[in-house]
Design a protein around this motif. Structure first.
Motif, mmCIF file in Angstrom:
data_model
loop_
_atom_site.group_PDB
_atom_site.id
_atom_site.type_symbol
_atom_site.label_atom_id
_atom_site.label_comp_id
_atom_site.label_asym_id
_atom_site.label_seq_id
_atom_site.Cartn_x
_atom_site.Cartn_y
_atom_site.Cartn_z
ATOM 1 N N GLU A 1 62.777 23.453 -28.971
ATOM 2 C CA GLU A 1 61.600 24.309 -29.087
ATOM 3 C C GLU A 1 60.642 24.182 -27.899
ATOM 4 O OE1 GLU A 1 59.859 23.650 -32.962
ATOM 5 O OE2 GLU A 1 61.094 25.262 -33.788
ATOM 6 N N ALA A 2 61.108 23.598 -26.825
ATOM 7 C CA ALA A 2 60.333 23.629 -25.574
ATOM 8 C C ALA A 2 60.633 24.940 -24.861
ATOM 9 C CB ALA A 2 60.707 22.449 -24.677
ATOM 10 N N TYR A 3 59.748 25.311 -23.961
ATOM 11 C CA TYR A 3 59.889 26.574 -23.247
ATOM 12 C C TYR A 3 59.928 26.314 -21.749
ATOM 13 C CZ TYR A 3 59.025 28.633 -27.745
ATOM 14 O OH TYR A 3 59.139 28.984 -29.068
ATOM 15 N N TYR A 4 60.811 27.049 -21.090
ATOM 16 C CA TYR A 4 61.036 26.823 -19.665
ATOM 17 C C TYR A 4 60.782 28.103 -18.882
ATOM 18 C CZ TYR A 4 65.295 29.554 -19.946
ATOM 19 O OH TYR A 4 66.174 30.594 -20.110
ATOM 20 N N ILE B 1 58.221 23.572 -17.599
ATOM 21 C CA ILE B 1 58.616 23.370 -18.987
ATOM 22 C C ILE B 1 57.368 22.987 -19.780
ATOM 23 C CG2 ILE B 1 59.181 20.919 -18.699
ATOM 24 C CD1 ILE B 1 61.631 21.523 -20.572
ATOM 25 N N SER B 2 57.327 23.443 -21.025
ATOM 26 C CA SER B 2 56.169 23.188 -21.871
ATOM 27 C C SER B 2 56.625 22.991 -23.305
ATOM 28 C CB SER B 2 55.182 24.364 -21.794
ATOM 29 O OG SER B 2 54.079 24.152 -22.637
ATOM 30 N N LYS B 3 55.953 22.071 -24.012
ATOM 31 C CA LYS B 3 56.354 21.763 -25.379
ATOM 32 C C LYS B 3 55.150 21.295 -26.177
ATOM 33 C CE LYS B 3 59.387 18.717 -28.089
ATOM 34 N NZ LYS B 3 59.881 19.776 -28.987
ATOM 35 N N GLY B 4 55.066 21.765 -27.405
ATOM 36 C CA GLY B 4 54.063 21.254 -28.319
ATOM 37 C C GLY B 4 54.544 19.950 -28.941
ATOM 38 N N VAL B 5 53.739 18.906 -28.801
ATOM 39 C CA VAL B 5 54.120 17.574 -29.284
ATOM 40 C C VAL B 5 53.182 17.170 -30.409
ATOM 41 C CG1 VAL B 5 54.445 15.160 -28.666
ATOM 42 C CG2 VAL B 5 54.986 16.962 -27.006
#
Length: 865
Positions: free
Chosen positions: A407-410, A457-461
């Protein structure tokens, strides 16, 4: 993870390593309504897209349709009317800056604002503003003017230091131009206008069409074709009139033109492509091709006193060339230029001794040469350029499934951008070639080429807070090159008369010779980490850190901190602190140029050399270092639905600012030492300039933006107020390379106070707006002359713009309007014993903050489908 957060992260996670942002904003009803002040923006954060009110830093959002509500034919002037802290000035007789005008955000140079297109870094222009109006002297920023309003969905202007997020150049802020992404519909329009004076007529034809790209994509195409006539706000020069009065019938009236350049065949094509690849992945591509020809004026060359062309001894003696060589064959006599005691004027054409050399039927006349024989009334060169701008970006972005990055976005992309400027000089001469000289020259070319690759890359943690912490990281590799292509031989060649004191090269703009030609390349890599989270519903904080390493000067590390606190549903506070940098451009480090400037009314031909060139080094030049900055900002936002207000204070300290030095006189006592250092013909160089880290500044200011919507007179009314106070102080400067006049121009050259107030009214069939623009006092100079002779404090002024549109149907709209509808004049050149009115052929100071050409009216027809 919420649907809202996932959609936002998909849109934003894919910013590039240099801080580039994605190419679209999240879809929402609020974003779609033109009158809604709660617009959605992506610039300034790598978390979910948010409204302007929720941004932790100030962001202006201007719709493409709003930009088009202007009589101007240039994107730069459209933005001036929309953003008070954004400034651009006219550039008549300013060498290459006439072709690509530099801009200013928050009082800093044009290359201190990072320009993005669809969230990706835009390449620089090849033109360097050698005469950039003080604050822009030597700036090399992107060419914004090639972007047509018809291609734009919106423009996002981040008014805050953002180098830690976006990399070099983002000291003043970031401007993100977002292209339209419709898959259907379109428009075509024709606009025609001219100045009240009856000149400067311009015609623009533009269009946009959206097309489907399979069932899951779009192709959005835009074009603009523009032609604009030159303008003239000139008066006859007293010296030219004196020649006419003395009987010289070869002098034009006016001898010299101050005005806008002529723009021919300005064609721009933009394309924006997107395709859904499935599984939350997307392919995108966008780019442009733009080309235009521009021709502007130069300074008048007086046939009596232009040194190294017509005369020596400050116009007392005619410069006569001996074509078979001094001491060989027929000797040429010296000719004094005589003054008529009754009129006080000279006319060497009427002197008997001049008639002898002008008579080519005799052996004496054939051997003895004066430039008067080719240009008996003097001459005014015209400076022309062909500008070609191309760019292409290709990438893919989407969601990663499975594993640690589930569910990370690149976002992965590559970009290439190229801007080439070919220069021409007409109606001039290479004096050293004598009668064999052409009168028109191709003087060479500058080429700026940039290549960029990014991965983000981005991800909600989940960290146990109100919402997931957004963590973004990225890498970037970039290569930048600046190439000088030599001009035709006659434009730079030292002819046989060079040893007799005649100037070398095409006069006014010496062509680039083989010694100046070549390509210089720099590469850099960057990595960043960006985090942002809500500690509660009310309190959001963010932090970014960025590392960059350049092959030319080493590495740099910068950071940024942001915070926003919502006091209640209507009112919130925000603040930011950041460090930043601006790398010297490859062009600034390697460019070569010859320019003509005015100093106390005299034309001074100056050689611009790289800072490490032997000539520059002799007079203090050294390798450039990056500029560094520290920024602080805080403000508040109030929004209750109908009323939207933001108030922000900023403070930007910049050290080691790069600019073109003042003219440094080449001392005759230094000629031998300069020759020994490898400088050719130092006796023909009157002054030298180079780029240097010359000064430190502190810029502070306040931005106020207010919008209020209501129903009035049976329609919808929108009131908008925007105000900017901006003050720059020079904390330190090098007096050997920067004079007091230049310091004053940096501090006072733009108004400290700027404001616009707009009333927009719309009904079912009619819409209209009236915009009032206020410009405070400023330090006015003419032709970059900062001496007492050519400068003063200019008064404040108010201009008014208005437009009315009638909707004949859903498809056809007719509009009419005017900029500066009451024809407010620019500051008129001062008069007096020390400054003869019109001494340089101009009527107004050309350094003002608004168009000195006066009122401009236009009509426009649009067909939408």
């Amino acid at each position: 993870m919420s649907t809202k957060f996932r959609a936002g992260t998909l849109a934003l996670a894919v910013g590039f390593a240099l801080g580039t942002m994605p190419a679209y904003a999240a879809e929402s009803d609020a974003a779609a309504k033109e009158k809604d002040v709660e617009k959605i923006v992506v610039v300034g954060s790598r978390a979910a897209p948010r409204s302007v009110a929720d941004s932790p830093v100030p962001v202006d959002l201007i719709g493409g349709d709003e930009l088009a509500k202007s009589g101007s034919t240039d994107m730069l002037d459209m933005l001036v009317g929309a953003i008070p802290s954004f400034n651009v000035r006219a550039q008549p007789i300013s060498d290459a800056a006439t072709l690509i005008r530099p801009v200013n955000l928050r009082g800093l140079s044009s290359d201190s604002t990072l320009i993005l297109l669809n969230g990706k870094r835009r390449h620089r222009a090849s033109v360097i503003a050698f005469q950039g109006g003080g604050v822009n002297d030597g700036a090399q920023g992107p060419d914004i003017s090639v972007i047509p309003s018809v291609a734009l969905k919106q423009v996002e202007v981040l008014r805050d230091g953002a180098a830690a997020q976006y990399g070099s150049d983002a000291i003043a802020g970031v401007m993100n131009f977002v292209l339209k992404d419709d898959a259907d519909g379109g428009s075509i329009s024709v606009k025609r206008g001219e100045y009240y004076e009856g000149d400067g007529a311009a015609t623009i034809v533009d269009g946009n069409v959206g097309l489907p790209f399979t069932d899951d994509g779009f192709v959005n195409l835009s074009f603009q074709l523009k032609n604009a006539d030159e303008t003239s706000r000139s008066v006859q020069r007293p010296d030219a009139q004196g020649l006419i009065d003395s009987g010289n019938t070869n002098v034009n009236d006016p001898a010299q033109i101050w005005g806008n350049p002529e723009i021919e065949d300005d064609i721009t094509l933009f394309a924006n492509v997107g395709l859904d690849l499935g599984n939350d992945n997307e392919f995108y591509m966008f780019g442009n091709y733009s080309e235009r020809d521009a021709t502007g004026g130069f300074y008048y060359r007086n046939p009596h006193n232009r040194g190294n062309v017509y005369s020596v001894d400050d116009g007392e003696t005619l410069l006569v060339g001996d074509l078979d060589g001094v001491g060989t064959g027929i000797e040429c006599e010296t000719i004094p230029i005589l003054v008529d005691p009754d009129t006080g004027h000279s006319n060497v054409l009427g002197q008997d001794d001049y008639a002898l050399i002008a008579d080519n039927s005799t052996a004496y006349g054939q051997n003895c040469f004066a430039v008067n024989e080719m240009y008996p009334g003097g001459y005014t060169p015209s400076f022309a350029g062909n500008i070609v701008d191309t760019a292409l970006t290709i990438g893919t972005k989407g969601e990663i499934s499975g594993g640690f990055l589930d569910e990370a976005y690149y976002d992965l992309s590559g970009s290439v951008g190229r801007n080439a400027s070919t220069f021409f000089l007409n109606n001039t001469i290479n004096p050293s070639l004598g009668p064999e000289s052409p009168m028109s020259f191709e003087t060479g070319k500058y080429i700026q080429l940039e290549k960029t690759f990014n991965f983000d890359i981005s991800k909600g943690v989940e960290v146990g807070l109100e919402e997931p912490m957004n963590v973004a990281a990225g890498l970037e590799w970039r290569e930048e090159s600046f190439e000088i292509v030599a001009g035709e031989e006659a434009s730079w060649k030292a002819g046989d008369l060079a040893d007799q004191g005649f100037s070398i090269g095409s006069h006014g703009f010496k062509g680039f010779g083989p010694e100046a030609s070549g390509e210089n390349v720099r590469r850099n890599v960057a990595a960043y980490v960006d985090v942002e989270t809500y500690f509660s519903d009310q309190f959001m904080v963010g932090a970014a850190v960025r590392y960059e390493d350049f092959t030319s000067f080493g590495d740099t590390l910068n950071y940024k901190l942001t915070a926003q606190f919502s006091v209640n549903d209507e009112f919130s506070l925000r603040a930011s602190h950041s460090t930043g940098f601006r790398a010297p451009t490859v062009g600034q480090a390697n460019v070569v140029n010859t320019q003509t400037s005015i100093v106390e009314g005299d034309l001074i031909q100056t050689f611009l050399a790289p800072p490490t060139d032997p000539l520059s080094s002799f007079y203090g030049g050294k390798e450039l270092d990056p500029e560094e900055s520290v920024s602080y900002a805080f403000g508040g936002v109030y929004s209750d639905g109908a009323l939207f207000v933001t108030l922000d204070y900023y403070n930007i300290e910049v050290t080691d600012r790069i600019a073109q030095s003042s003219q440094i006189d080449v001392d005759p006592d230094d000629y031998e030492a300069l020759r020994a250092a490898g400088v050719q013909n130092p006796e023909l160089i009157s002054a030298v300039t180079y780029f240097a880290n010359d000064f430190d500044t502190t810029t502070q200011g306040v931005d106020l933006v207010a919008n209020y919507g209501m129903e009035l007179l049976g329609g919808d009314t929108q009131l908008s107020l925007a105000y900017n106070w901006n003050k720059t102080e020079v904390d330190k400067f090098n007096p050997e390379t920067t004079n007091e006049g230049k310091v004053r121009r940096l501090e006072e050259g733009m108004p400290e106070h700027r404001a616009t107030f707009t009333i927009a009214q719309s009904w079912d069939e009619v819409s209209m707006f009236v915009r009032t623009n206020y410009f405070g006092e400023y330090y006015a100079t003419h032709a970059d002359d900062t001496s007492e002779w050519g400068s003063e404090t200019a008064s404040s002024a108010v201009t008014v713009d208005a437009e009315v549109s009638y909707f004949f149907s859903d498809s056809i709209t007719l509009s009419a309007g005017a900029n500066n509808i009451f024809d407010q004049e620019a500051e008129e050149l001062k008069r007096g014993d020390d400054f003869a009115y019109g001494a340089l052929g101009g009527k107004f100071y050309e350094s003002g903050p608004f168009d000195y050409n006066g009122g401009y009216y236009y009509v426009k027809a649009t067909y939408s489908f």
